[in-house]
Design a protein around this motif. Structure first.
Motif, PDB file in Angstrom:
ATOM      1  N   ARG A  95      37.089  36.057  29.738  1.00 54.96           N
ATOM      2  CA  ARG A  95      38.218  36.431  30.646  1.00 54.96           C
ATOM      3  C   ARG A  95      39.323  35.538  30.789  1.00 54.96           C
ATOM      4  O   ARG A  95      40.361  35.565  30.821  1.00 54.96           O
TER       5      ARG A  95
ATOM      6  N   ALA B 123      43.454  35.982  30.622  1.00 52.47           N
ATOM      7  CA  ALA B 123      44.228  35.622  31.715  1.00 52.47           C
ATOM      8  C   ALA B 123      45.475  34.889  31.057  1.00 52.47           C
ATOM      9  O   ALA B 123      46.696  34.833  31.308  1.00 52.47           O
TER      10      ALA B 123
ATOM     11  N   GLU C 217      43.184  42.302  38.563  1.00 52.04           N
ATOM     12  CA  GLU C 217      44.019  41.245  38.180  1.00 52.04           C
ATOM     13  C   GLU C 217      44.944  40.989  38.980  1.00 52.04           C
ATOM     14  O   GLU C 217      45.539  41.953  39.715  1.00 52.04           O
TER      15      GLU C 217
ATOM     16  N   CYS D 199      47.841  33.870  36.068  1.00 50.39           N
ATOM     17  CA  CYS D 199      46.919  35.323  35.974  1.00 50.39           C
ATOM     18  C   CYS D 199      45.738  35.070  36.401  1.00 50.39           C
ATOM     19  O   CYS D 199      45.086  34.154  35.658  1.00 50.39           O
TER      20      CYS D 199
ATOM     21  N   SER E 130      41.983  37.237  36.193  1.00 52.79           N
ATOM     22  CA  SER E 130      41.408  38.556  35.741  1.00 52.79           C
ATOM     23  C   SER E 130      39.918  38.427  36.255  1.00 52.79           C
ATOM     24  O   SER E 130      39.260  37.467  36.072  1.00 52.79           O
TER      25      SER E 130
END
Length: 103
Positions: free
Chosen positions: A1, A5, A39, A87, A89
């Protein structure tokens, strides 16, 4: 992940704007209450400012605090505009990536 991201944070930094990756689009159209992926995105001069930006959004806060998500990836990239694009995620333990329809 984390790689996912960070990749999306890099794309946002390159475009100098916030936008979602599209990973959750398929699941928003399904009638199930279960959201297997999530997200959140934010930006700021520092990671703390970006995180506070995300926590200030009702939807992002709900995603960040969702106890159904068992895995979290993070990514941040500083753009040439000096802004940090971030970001987060998420996925729950029932997520099957073979169901992902995003190309």
């Amino acid at each position: 992940r984390d790689a996912e991201a960070r990749s999306h944070a890099s794309i946002m930094a390159g475009k100098r704007r916030l936008f979602h990756s599209g990973l959750t689009d398929y699941y928003k159209q399904t009638p199930s209450k279960e959201q297997p992926v999530g997200e959140t995105i934010g930006s700021g001069k520092t990671i703390n400012i970006a995180h506070q930006d995300m926590m200030g959004s009702v939807e992002a806060r709900r995603c960040i605090l969702n106890s159904e998500y068992k895995t979290m990836g993070t990514g941040s990239v500083k753009g040439d505009d000096g802004i940090l694009y971030v970001c987060y995620s998420f996925e729950n333990s029932h997520f099957d990536e073979t169901r992902t329809l995003i190309s």
